[in-house]
Design a protein around this motif. Structure first.
Motif, PDB file in Angstrom:
ATOM      1  N   THR A 171      -4.744  -3.354  20.964  1.00  0.00           N
ATOM      2  CA  THR A 171      -4.649  -4.806  20.450  1.00  0.00           C
ATOM      3  C   THR A 171      -5.945  -5.690  20.896  1.00  0.00           C
ATOM      4  O   THR A 171      -6.464  -4.905  21.928  1.00  0.00           O
ATOM      5  N   ARG A 175      -3.734  -9.228  17.160  1.00  0.00           N
ATOM      6  CA  ARG A 175      -2.920  -8.313  16.559  1.00  0.00           C
ATOM      7  C   ARG A 175      -2.572  -7.120  17.271  1.00  0.00           C
ATOM      8  O   ARG A 175      -3.445  -6.758  18.213  1.00  0.00           O
ATOM      9  N   LEU A 248       6.132  -7.106  20.405  1.00  0.00           N
ATOM     10  CA  LEU A 248       6.877  -6.963  19.205  1.00  0.00           C
ATOM     11  C   LEU A 248       7.924  -7.974  18.920  1.00  0.00           C
ATOM     12  O   LEU A 248       8.860  -8.010  19.703  1.00  0.00           O
ATOM     13  N   PRO A 249       7.856  -8.388  18.002  1.00  0.00           N
ATOM     14  CA  PRO A 249       8.530  -9.520  17.507  1.00  0.00           C
ATOM     15  C   PRO A 249      10.432  -9.345  17.367  1.00  0.00           C
ATOM     16  O   PRO A 249      10.412  -7.960  16.697  1.00  0.00           O
ATOM     17  N   THR A 252      14.003 -11.551  14.371  1.00  0.00           N
ATOM     18  CA  THR A 252      13.260 -12.358  13.294  1.00  0.00           C
ATOM     19  C   THR A 252      14.248 -12.601  12.404  1.00  0.00           C
ATOM     20  O   THR A 252      15.464 -12.023  12.011  1.00  0.00           O
ATOM     21  N   SER A 346       4.552 -14.605  15.346  1.00  0.00           N
ATOM     22  CA  SER A 346       3.989 -13.370  14.753  1.00  0.00           C
ATOM     23  C   SER A 346       4.945 -12.554  13.705  1.00  0.00           C
ATOM     24  O   SER A 346       6.062 -13.008  13.722  1.00  0.00           O
ATOM     25  N   CYS A 347       4.425 -12.029  12.796  1.00  0.00           N
ATOM     26  CA  CYS A 347       5.068 -11.183  11.795  1.00  0.00           C
ATOM     27  C   CYS A 347       5.021  -9.659  12.620  1.00  0.00           C
ATOM     28  O   CYS A 347       4.220  -9.413  13.073  1.00  0.00           O
ATOM     29  N   LEU A 348       6.077  -8.999  11.876  1.00  0.00           N
ATOM     30  CA  LEU A 348       5.899  -7.671  12.185  1.00  0.00           C
ATOM     31  C   LEU A 348       5.928  -6.766  10.785  1.00  0.00           C
ATOM     32  O   LEU A 348       6.617  -7.169   9.992  1.00  0.00           O
ATOM     33  N   GLN A 358       4.023   0.450  13.736  1.00  0.00           N
ATOM     34  CA  GLN A 358       4.309  -0.890  13.657  1.00  0.00           C
ATOM     35  C   GLN A 358       2.962  -1.626  13.813  1.00  0.00           C
ATOM     36  O   GLN A 358       2.268  -1.525  14.956  1.00  0.00           O
ATOM     37  N   TYR A 359       2.825  -2.861  13.130  1.00  0.00           N
ATOM     38  CA  TYR A 359       1.944  -3.718  13.393  1.00  0.00           C
ATOM     39  C   TYR A 359       2.397  -5.172  13.417  1.00  0.00           C
ATOM     40  O   TYR A 359       3.018  -5.930  12.665  1.00  0.00           O
ATOM     41  N   VAL A 360       1.626  -5.951  14.654  1.00  0.00           N
ATOM     42  CA  VAL A 360       2.119  -7.184  14.785  1.00  0.00           C
ATOM     43  C   VAL A 360       0.813  -7.986  14.660  1.00  0.00           C
ATOM     44  O   VAL A 360      -0.063  -7.786  15.102  1.00  0.00           O
TER      45      VAL A 360
END
Length: 366
Positions: A171, A175, A248-249, A252, A346-348, A358-360
């Motif tokens: 990170t 991100r 990690l969201p 959502t 944030s979006c996941l 996984q990408y935040v």
């Protein structure tokens, strides 16, 4: 020291060593490669005091010994010699003579005793993992590492080792990339280490895409990687890596399903006209439609509409387009899922039916 070696056998090890040896060095001997000959085995060692690489190969030896030679000059000479050439290397006091056919080169040397070899620290944890799996973990995450951040612990890749799982996380504070491999490691107690950027880069160069194994030996301040004929030693970053589980969201409320390639191509096109400094992109999610747009200080604009699977309230949110493109490039699945809540969260992003990577991505204010 006196040896004979075929050019092809020496060239690849020198190329690997050359990646470790920095062009600009504070200490002159760090620009040299150490050659150590014993019982028809040549060991090449290069270091920048953070990362050390050792490569072993068989040679014809008439005389054992240790010398250090300028790494770049030796590599460039080896590159320019013809294929199948044989190099006869003979050291004499503070010089080394290299003969090949009708060519003869004399290089200066420095005493091997001055070369700063890395002391091997006692191993606390040891594990074995298939090379292709470790390479995959690094490739999926390394692009999210910070560069020269004052939070020094972000300038590397965190490797979390558990009994039946290895997780790589990187990170830069804006991100986060996280990828996991499930398999028995033989580790009894969980451990986290932070590998510096250069250690990550060199390790990625060495790993192959086959299922041959690589051995990792972890000590309190050092990572030692054992491959056939190659040993990489890297210092570890001493610091506390952020708790990625908190990043990690969760919970959502909005979910978007899209074709990864279509999204990547569309974003790549509009990225041409994005603001070069801020790289901001506006996303508008509507009924089964995603509208992506950018603009720049020259009053230029670009807009793309992409069909997606989305049912829900209209949502407008901003992101750094480069962060999104790198995440899309890393994902291997045909379709991706984007989890969002609102413009302030944030979006996941991950592949459809696959959460191993996984990408935040944090939102931007528009």
């Amino acid at each position: 020291m006196k040896i004979s070696v075929i050019r092809e056998n020496l060239l690849k090890p020198l190329q690997l060593i050359g990646n470790v040896v920095e062009r600009r060095q504070t200490t002159p001997i760090l620009a040299n490669v150490l050659l150590r000959v014993k019982a028809n085995e040549l060991v090449l060692i290069g270091t920048d005091l953070e990362v050390e690489l050792q490569v072993k190969l068989l040679v014809t030896s008439a005389e054992e010994g240790d010398i250090t030679i300028p790494a770049r000059k030796l590599l460039d000479l080896c590159r320019t010699l013809p294929d199948a050439a044989v190099l006869d290397i003979h050291s004499n006091k503070d010089k080394v003579v290299i003969k090949s056919g009708r060519s003869r080169f004399t290089l200066s040397t420095m005493p091997a005793i001055e070369f700063p070899e890395t002391e091997t620290a006692p191993s606390v944890t040891q594990l074995t993992i298939p090379q292709d799996q470790l390479k995959y973990l690094i490739e999926q995450t390394q692009f999210a590492m910070a560069q020269q951040d004052v939070r020094y612990y972000l300038n590397g890749l965190m490797l979390e080792v558990q009994a039946s799982k290895i997780t790589a996380v990187a990170t830069d504070g804006h991100r986060l990339a996280c990828s996991s491999y499930t398999g028995e490691t033989g580790v009894t107690s969980p451990q986290q280490i932070i590998i510096p950027r250069k250690g990550v880069t060199e390790l990625l160069r060495l790993l192959d895409t086959n299922n041959a194994t690589v051995t990792l030996q972890i000590s309190s301040n050092q990572l030692r990687v054992e491959l056939p004929g190659i040993t990489l030693t890297s210092k570890l970053i001493d610091g506390k890596f952020p708790d990625y589980h908190q990043v990690l969201p969760k919970g959502t409320t909005k979910e978007v399903l899209a074709n990864r390639l279509s999204l990547h191509q569309a974003f790549s096109r509009i990225a041409v006209l994005s603001n070069e400094k801020f790289r901001s992109m506006r996303l508008l999610f509507a009924n089964n439609l995603l509208r992506a747009s950018v603009h720049n200080p020259e009053q230029e604009e670009a807009e793309e509409e992409i069909e997606v699977n989305y049912q829900g309230d209209e949502l407008e949110i901003g992101f750094n387009i480069s962060y999104f493109l790198e995440a899309l490039a890393a994902i291997k699945q045909e379709d991706i899922v984007v989890h969002c809540t609102d413009a302030n969260h944030s979006c996941l992003v991950h592949g459809k039916n696959d959460t191993t990577s996984q990408y935040v991505i944090m939102p931007m204010r528009l």
